[in-house]
Motif scaffolding. Structure first.
Motif, PDB file in Angstrom:
ATOM      1  N   GLN A   1       0.826  -1.214   0.000  1.00 28.55           N
ATOM      2  CA  GLN A   1       0.000   0.000   0.000  1.00 28.55           C
ATOM      3  C   GLN A   1       0.859   1.262   0.000  1.00 28.55           C
ATOM      4  N   LYS A   2       1.983   1.238   0.707  1.00 31.93           N
ATOM      5  CA  LYS A   2       2.880   2.398   0.706  1.00 31.93           C
ATOM      6  C   LYS A   2       3.484   2.616  -0.675  1.00 31.93           C
ATOM      7  N   VAL A   3       3.916   1.536  -1.306  1.00 37.05           N
ATOM      8  CA  VAL A   3       4.489   1.633  -2.648  1.00 37.05           C
ATOM      9  C   VAL A   3       3.450   2.153  -3.633  1.00 37.05           C
ATOM     10  N   ARG A   4       2.238   1.645  -3.542  1.00 32.07           N
ATOM     11  CA  ARG A   4       1.166   2.113  -4.416  1.00 32.07           C
ATOM     12  C   ARG A   4       0.920   3.617  -4.235  1.00 32.07           C
ATOM     13  N   ARG A   5       0.836   4.050  -2.984  1.00 32.79           N
ATOM     14  CA  ARG A   5       0.556   5.464  -2.706  1.00 32.79           C
ATOM     15  C   ARG A   5       1.662   6.367  -3.246  1.00 32.79           C
ATOM     16  N   LEU A   6       2.904   5.984  -3.007  1.00 29.98           N
ATOM     17  CA  LEU A   6       4.017   6.817  -3.462  1.00 29.98           C
ATOM     18  C   LEU A   6       4.137   6.835  -4.981  1.00 29.98           C
ATOM     19  N   MET A   7       3.967   5.671  -5.603  1.00 28.86           N
ATOM     20  CA  MET A   7       4.113   5.606  -7.045  1.00 28.86           C
ATOM     21  C   MET A   7       2.992   6.357  -7.750  1.00 28.86           C
ATOM     22  N   GLU A   8       1.772   6.173  -7.268  1.00 31.66           N
ATOM     23  CA  GLU A   8       0.647   6.875  -7.884  1.00 31.66           C
ATOM     24  C   GLU A   8       0.726   8.374  -7.612  1.00 31.66           C
ATOM     25  N   GLY A   9       1.220   8.753  -6.421  1.00 26.83           N
ATOM     26  CA  GLY A   9       1.396  10.167  -6.113  1.00 26.83           C
ATOM     27  C   GLY A   9       2.400  10.825  -7.043  1.00 26.83           C
ATOM     28  N   HIS A  10       3.460  10.083  -7.371  1.00 28.82           N
ATOM     29  CA  HIS A  10       4.481  10.600  -8.274  1.00 28.82           C
ATOM     30  C   HIS A  10       3.926  10.782  -9.682  1.00 28.82           C
ATOM     31  N   ILE A  11       3.101   9.863 -10.120  1.00 27.42           N
ATOM     32  CA  ILE A  11       2.552   9.912 -11.481  1.00 27.42           C
ATOM     33  C   ILE A  11       1.497  11.004 -11.607  1.00 27.42           C
ATOM     34  N   TYR A  12       0.607  11.059 -10.633  1.00 28.69           N
ATOM     35  CA  TYR A  12      -0.568  11.929 -10.762  1.00 28.69           C
ATOM     36  C   TYR A  12      -0.390  13.325 -10.160  1.00 28.69           C
ATOM     37  N   HIS A  13       0.724  13.570  -9.483  1.00 27.84           N
ATOM     38  CA  HIS A  13       0.926  14.874  -8.860  1.00 27.84           C
ATOM     39  C   HIS A  13       2.228  15.509  -9.330  1.00 27.84           C
ATOM     40  N   ASP A  14       2.420  15.462 -10.647  1.00 31.98           N
ATOM     41  CA  ASP A  14       3.492  16.193 -11.309  1.00 31.98           C
ATOM     42  C   ASP A  14       4.863  15.923 -10.685  1.00 31.98           C
ATOM     43  N   GLY A  15       5.219  14.653 -10.628  1.00 29.61           N
ATOM     44  CA  GLY A  15       6.555  14.298 -10.173  1.00 29.61           C
ATOM     45  C   GLY A  15       6.814  14.506  -8.701  1.00 29.61           C
ATOM     46  N   LYS A  16       5.790  14.308  -7.868  1.00 31.92           N
ATOM     47  CA  LYS A  16       5.959  14.435  -6.422  1.00 31.92           C
ATOM     48  C   LYS A  16       7.130  13.570  -5.954  1.00 31.92           C
ATOM     49  N   SER A  17       7.931  14.070  -5.037  1.00 31.25           N
ATOM     50  CA  SER A  17       9.151  13.393  -4.602  1.00 31.25           C
ATOM     51  C   SER A  17       8.877  11.986  -4.082  1.00 31.25           C
ATOM     52  N   LEU A  18       9.838  11.107  -4.358  1.00 24.53           N
ATOM     53  CA  LEU A  18       9.756   9.718  -3.920  1.00 24.53           C
ATOM     54  C   LEU A  18      10.673   9.446  -2.735  1.00 24.53           C
ATOM     55  N   LYS A  19      11.143  10.494  -2.089  1.00 26.13           N
ATOM     56  CA  LYS A  19      12.150  10.332  -1.032  1.00 26.13           C
ATOM     57  C   LYS A  19      11.680   9.461   0.131  1.00 26.13           C
ATOM     58  N   GLU A  20      10.360   9.331   0.284  1.00 30.00           N
ATOM     59  CA  GLU A  20       9.837   8.487   1.359  1.00 30.00           C
ATOM     60  C   GLU A  20      10.216   7.019   1.167  1.00 30.00           C
TER      61      GLU A  20
ATOM     62  N   GLU B   1      13.068   6.014   0.993  1.00 23.05           N
ATOM     63  CA  GLU B   1      14.206   5.783   1.887  1.00 23.05           C
ATOM     64  C   GLU B   1      13.767   5.026   3.134  1.00 23.05           C
ATOM     65  N   ILE B   2      12.626   5.426   3.690  1.00 25.51           N
ATOM     66  CA  ILE B   2      12.120   4.798   4.919  1.00 25.51           C
ATOM     67  C   ILE B   2      11.750   3.347   4.656  1.00 25.51           C
ATOM     68  N   ILE B   3      11.049   3.114   3.542  1.00 23.81           N
ATOM     69  CA  ILE B   3      10.632   1.747   3.213  1.00 23.81           C
ATOM     70  C   ILE B   3      11.860   0.863   2.997  1.00 23.81           C
ATOM     71  N   ALA B   4      12.847   1.392   2.277  1.00 21.48           N
ATOM     72  CA  ALA B   4      14.060   0.613   2.011  1.00 21.48           C
ATOM     73  C   ALA B   4      14.767   0.220   3.306  1.00 21.48           C
ATOM     74  N   ASN B   5      14.915   1.164   4.199  1.00 17.39           N
ATOM     75  CA  ASN B   5      15.556   0.861   5.481  1.00 17.39           C
ATOM     76  C   ASN B   5      14.749  -0.129   6.299  1.00 17.39           C
ATOM     77  N   ASP B   6      13.427   0.006   6.296  1.00 16.83           N
ATOM     78  CA  ASP B   6      12.557  -0.921   7.031  1.00 16.83           C
ATOM     79  C   ASP B   6      12.686  -2.338   6.489  1.00 16.83           C
ATOM     80  N   ILE B   7      12.740  -2.475   5.162  1.00 19.85           N
ATOM     81  CA  ILE B   7      12.843  -3.805   4.562  1.00 19.85           C
ATOM     82  C   ILE B   7      14.196  -4.440   4.875  1.00 19.85           C
TER      83      ILE B   7
END
Length: 347
Positions: free
Chosen positions: A76-95, A97-103
């Motif tokens: 769900q986090k990946v979906r939210r970030l990816m769709e936010g980037h696509i639909y909100h004019d290149g919104k930053s994907l820096k979040e 970083e948190i998912i990567a560290n958690d995994i």
């Protein structure tokens, strides 16, 4: 629940997920017991597999790569970030970083010799993304890469297929070997489009960016987009892990069984995939996931109920004959200890 090919349905199976039309209307609801007359109808819709309830679920002890609830949260986090980037004019994907560290942290907590159950399934882009990340970090850990490299691998994996959001060619459960050249050209653009979409994300390490661009390159230089023979271990890891999960989930190729996918990966060692990477992938993934029904060389049928430390020799429960529609359960058998018994085939 488990996936089952429509071609081998016999009737009596219970749907775990609904059968949908191509417009996503429910044709047959979940919980329905499949009648034999339903099977030709399902086939006529072009449905090649369905999800059915597992009658042996109460006997099984699966070992997923991480807790399913945690997996769903990552999806769900990946979906939210990816769709936010696509639909909100290149919104930053820096979040990411948190998912990567958690995994990375979560994989570090798994016993290093753990054998995980990963089943053939129908996955979307976001589920595939998370599974490739988990598998790649697991392999990186087995290869004793340091925390920084594991983090960079996680970032590259989380972003590797973002370019699929920019193409119009269907890519789910299809054979691209016979694709129209124009469609094939459109599909192959996703690596370059993904790489380009991340150019403003200056927090991403160069190696993670290269993973996005080159996850479809091959060892012998026959991949795409640039036919490069990548030497970086990070790229070799994602190439093998992405290919394996794509094969069993129908991402960018026709879906196949876990056993056939592992066989295809092994047969492509040194041509497509790195031998050391594949060895560590195979040592982590169960060849016969829990819930797989099998026949042994002793002509007995059984169901895999748990794993041992050997990915090719699980613990199975021998099944007897049916009595009033109930299958009699016989003894459990640890195939790692039973030297004269082996799995002959999946049924």
């Amino acid at each position: 629940m488990r996936i089952k090919a429509v071609s081998i349905l016999v009737g009596g199976e219970v749907l775990a997920e609904p059968v949908l039309t191509d417009k996503n209307d429910i044709l047959i609801p979940s919980g329905t017991q499949i009648k034999t007359e339903y099977i030709p109808l399902i086939q006529s819709l072009g449905v090649d597999s369905i999800m059915i309830e597992d009658p042996y679920e109460n006997y099984e002890d699966p070992n997923p790569i991480i807790d399913p609830a945690r997996f769903d949260k990552y999806v769900q986090k990946v979906r939210r970030l990816m769709e936010g980037h696509i639909y909100h004019d290149g919104k930053s994907l820096k979040e990411y970083e948190i998912i990567a560290n958690d995994i990375v942290r979560e994989i570090n907590e798994i016993p290093v010799d753990s054998i995980v159950d990963i089943k053939e399934r129908s996955a979307n882009l976001y589920e595939h993304t998370v599974m490739v990340t988990l598998l790649s970090v697991m392999v990186a850990r087995k290869l004793k890469l340091d925390e920084k490299r594991k983090y960079n691998i996680a970032v590259g994996c989380l972003l590797h297929d973002i370019g699929l959001r920019f193409i119009v060619t269907p890519y789910k459960n299809r054979d691209f070997s016979n694709a129209d050249p124009a469609e094939m050209f459109e599909y192959k653009k996703h690596t370059i489009l993904g790489y380009s979409a991340l150019e403003e994300e200056n927090w991403i390490a160069p190696i993670s960016m290269k993973m996005v661009l080159s996850h479809h390159e091959n060892m012998e230089g026959t991949g795409f987009p640039m036919k490069q023979k990548n030497k970086e271990l990070e790229c070799k890891i994602i190439q093998a892990c992405d290919a394996f999960d794509s094969l069993i989930s129908g991402m960018e190729c026709k879906r196949m069984s876990v056993q056939d996918a592992l066989k295809e990966i092994v047969e492509s060692v040194d041509t497509k995939y790195d031998k050391k990477v594949v060895k560590n992938l195979l040592s982590s993934v169960a060849k016969y996931p829990v819930g797989t029904t099998v026949k042994t060389n002793a002509e007995e049928e059984g169901v895999v109920i748990s794993q041992t430390v050997d990915p090719e020799n699980p613990i199975i429960m021998i099944l007897g004959t049916k009595d009033n529609d109930h299958i009699k359960i016989h003894d459990k058998m640890n195939l790692m200890l039973e030297k004269n018994v082996s799995i002959l085939q999946v049924i």
